[in-house]
Motif scaffolding. Structure first.
Motif, PDB file in Angstrom:
ATOM      1  N   ALA A 106       0.843  -1.206   0.000  1.00  0.00           N
ATOM      2  CA  ALA A 106       0.000   0.000   0.000  1.00  0.00           C
ATOM      3  C   ALA A 106       0.875   1.251   0.000  1.00  0.00           C
ATOM      4  N   VAL A 107       1.949   1.226   0.812  1.00  0.00           N
ATOM      5  CA  VAL A 107       2.853   2.385   0.866  1.00  0.00           C
ATOM      6  C   VAL A 107       3.507   2.606  -0.502  1.00  0.00           C
ATOM      7  N   LYS A 111       2.830   5.907  -2.675  1.00  0.00           N
ATOM      8  CA  LYS A 111       3.984   6.772  -2.962  1.00  0.00           C
ATOM      9  C   LYS A 111       4.119   6.997  -4.472  1.00  0.00           C
ATOM     10  N   VAL A 112       3.977   5.905  -5.250  1.00  0.00           N
ATOM     11  CA  VAL A 112       4.101   6.026  -6.714  1.00  0.00           C
ATOM     12  C   VAL A 112       2.967   6.901  -7.258  1.00  0.00           C
ATOM     13  N   TYR A 116       3.459  10.448  -9.252  1.00  0.00           N
ATOM     14  CA  TYR A 116       2.966  10.714 -10.607  1.00  0.00           C
ATOM     15  C   TYR A 116       1.939  11.836 -10.628  1.00  0.00           C
ATOM     16  N   LEU A 117       1.134  11.903  -9.589  1.00  0.00           N
ATOM     17  CA  LEU A 117       0.114  12.956  -9.498  1.00  0.00           C
ATOM     18  C   LEU A 117       0.797  14.329  -9.421  1.00  0.00           C
ATOM     19  N   ILE A 118       1.817  14.415  -8.566  1.00  0.00           N
ATOM     20  CA  ILE A 118       2.550  15.682  -8.423  1.00  0.00           C
ATOM     21  C   ILE A 118       3.238  16.053  -9.734  1.00  0.00           C
TER      22      ILE A 118
ATOM     23  N   ILE B  53       9.913  -2.983  -7.925  1.00  0.00           N
ATOM     24  CA  ILE B  53       8.550  -2.712  -7.438  1.00  0.00           C
ATOM     25  C   ILE B  53       7.568  -3.684  -8.083  1.00  0.00           C
ATOM     26  N   GLY B  54       7.707  -3.863  -9.393  1.00  0.00           N
ATOM     27  CA  GLY B  54       6.837  -4.803 -10.107  1.00  0.00           C
ATOM     28  C   GLY B  54       6.988  -6.212  -9.578  1.00  0.00           C
TER      29      GLY B  54
END
Lengths: 131, 77
Positions: A106-107, A111-112, A116-118, B53-54
């Motif tokens: 979840a973290v 975080k990803v 990407y949003l920012i 990560i993947g």
């Protein structure tokens, strides 16, 4: 997004896990709190070994095969065996272990997503300024 | 066939299918990452982190299947 991202993920996950541990201990039960913390620590260790293995394998130049073998040996029989034992001793509900394990993922996902949003907002702002 | 027998047959099969799916997914992901690193060695750092990560997310699916197996095992006895 380099390996620093993964180091920050461990830190954030462990901080969140400690908060969730005290929250669960206070409002639910101690065994579930231990289960969540165990799941999180196990998930972090798993991610650490995946990271170490991948970086050792992809490394250019001379490869340290002793290190690779040790990592493989610790990750597959020992870490997985410890996870199996943690579920088998029946001190906590496997669901709490599952929740703890999910915390790491979840973290990472949050975080990803945040990153990407920012980035997309910054790009949008830059486009608007250019226009 | 009673419930326990059906469970004893289906649960390991389910975990096996989950492991197979994860294995295929992980193989494709790592293969793609290796190709990308071969084409663009200067982007190794970025590709490596995304691959880790993947890999962690894909690997988690099998672990989920295994833990759900334990949970179901506890419920059925």
């Amino acid at each position: 997004m380099g390996l620093e991202f993964i180091k920050r993920t461990y830190r954030t996950t462990l901080i969140v896990a400690i908060l969730v541990f005290f929250y669960t201990w206070g409002y639910y039960s101690f065994s579930s709190a231990v289960g969540i913390l165990t799941g999180t620590v196990w998930g972090c260790l798993n991610l650490f070994f995946v990271t170490s293995l991948v970086t050792s394998f992809i490394k250019t130049g001379e490869k340290d095969y002793t290190k690779i073998w040790i990592l493989l040996l610790v990750k597959f029989p020992i870490l997985y065996g410890l996870g199996f034992l943690a579920l088998k001793i029946d001190y906590f509900n496997p669901l709490s272990f599952l929740l703890g394990f999910t915390l790491v993922l979840a973290v990472i996902v949050l975080k990803v997503l945040g990153k990407y949003l920012i980035e997309s907002v910054l790009k949008q702002n830059l486009k608007e300024k250019k226009l | 066939m009673d419930l326990s027998t059906a469970f004893a047959l289906s649960a390991p099969l389910g975990v096996g299918i989950a492991a197979l799916g994860s294995g295929i997914g992980l193989g494709r992901a790592v293969g793609g990452a290796m190709e990308a690193i071969g084409r663009q060695p200067e982007a190794t750092g970025k590709i490596q982190t995304n691959m880790i990560i993947g890999a962690a997310l894909i690997e988690a699916l099998t672990i989920y299947a295994l833990i759900v197996f334990f949970i179901a095992l506890g419920k059925i006895g």
